[in-house]
Design a protein around this motif. Structure first.
Motif, PDB file in Angstrom:
ATOM      1  N   ASN A   3      56.293 -40.674  70.014  1.00  0.00           N
ATOM      2  CA  ASN A   3      57.470 -41.446  70.413  1.00  0.00           C
ATOM      3  C   ASN A   3      58.385 -40.575  71.273  1.00  0.00           C
ATOM      4  O   ASN A   3      58.078 -39.410  71.538  1.00  0.00           O
ATOM      5  CB  ASN A   3      58.197 -42.036  69.199  1.00  0.00           C
ATOM      6  N   ASP A   4      59.500 -41.135  71.693  1.00  0.00           N
ATOM      7  CA  ASP A   4      60.387 -40.444  72.628  1.00  0.00           C
ATOM      8  C   ASP A   4      60.982 -39.171  72.037  1.00  0.00           C
ATOM      9  O   ASP A   4      61.054 -38.144  72.709  1.00  0.00           O
ATOM     10  CB  ASP A   4      61.508 -41.367  73.071  1.00  0.00           C
ATOM     11  N   ASN A  46      50.062 -36.979  76.471  1.00  0.00           N
ATOM     12  CA  ASN A  46      50.941 -38.080  76.083  1.00  0.00           C
ATOM     13  C   ASN A  46      51.411 -38.871  77.298  1.00  0.00           C
ATOM     14  O   ASN A  46      51.503 -40.095  77.251  1.00  0.00           O
ATOM     15  CB  ASN A  46      52.141 -37.544  75.299  1.00  0.00           C
ATOM     16  N   SER A  50      50.422 -42.773  77.733  1.00  0.00           N
ATOM     17  CA  SER A  50      51.459 -43.801  77.804  1.00  0.00           C
ATOM     18  C   SER A  50      51.387 -44.589  79.108  1.00  0.00           C
ATOM     19  O   SER A  50      51.766 -45.758  79.143  1.00  0.00           O
ATOM     20  CB  SER A  50      52.840 -43.184  77.632  1.00  0.00           C
ATOM     21  N   ASP A  57      53.248 -49.390  74.027  1.00  0.00           N
ATOM     22  CA  ASP A  57      54.630 -48.925  73.999  1.00  0.00           C
ATOM     23  C   ASP A  57      55.589 -50.117  73.882  1.00  0.00           C
ATOM     24  O   ASP A  57      56.566 -50.063  73.145  1.00  0.00           O
ATOM     25  CB  ASP A  57      54.939 -48.110  75.246  1.00  0.00           C
TER      26      ASP A  57
END
Length: 66
Positions: A3-4, A46, A50, A57
């Motif tokens: 995740n971010d 990553n 993504s 996402d």
């Protein structure tokens, strides 16, 4: 994949690792280079993951309760 917050943490860890090992003059050590290379490759993997799977996402953002 990540995740971010995890991505930002890895980027910060890599920047701090390069800075600290450069100041301590141990940047040419094999173990340090291996550790920083693994972090770098994880960040790049990553990014690629993504970009190739944008639907996953978007689905994760819809599951976030606000």
């Amino acid at each position: 994949m990540l995740n971010d917050k995890q991505s930002l943490l890895l980027c910060g860890l890599m920047v701090c690792g390069i800075f600290v090992t450069g100041i301590l003059d141990i940047l040419n050590n094999f173990i340090v280079l291996t550790f920083l290379t693994i972090i770098f490759l994880t960040i790049i993997a990553n990014l690629v993951y993504s970009k190739l799977n944008p639907n996953e996402d978007a689905e994760n953002k819809n599951d976030d309760p606000k």
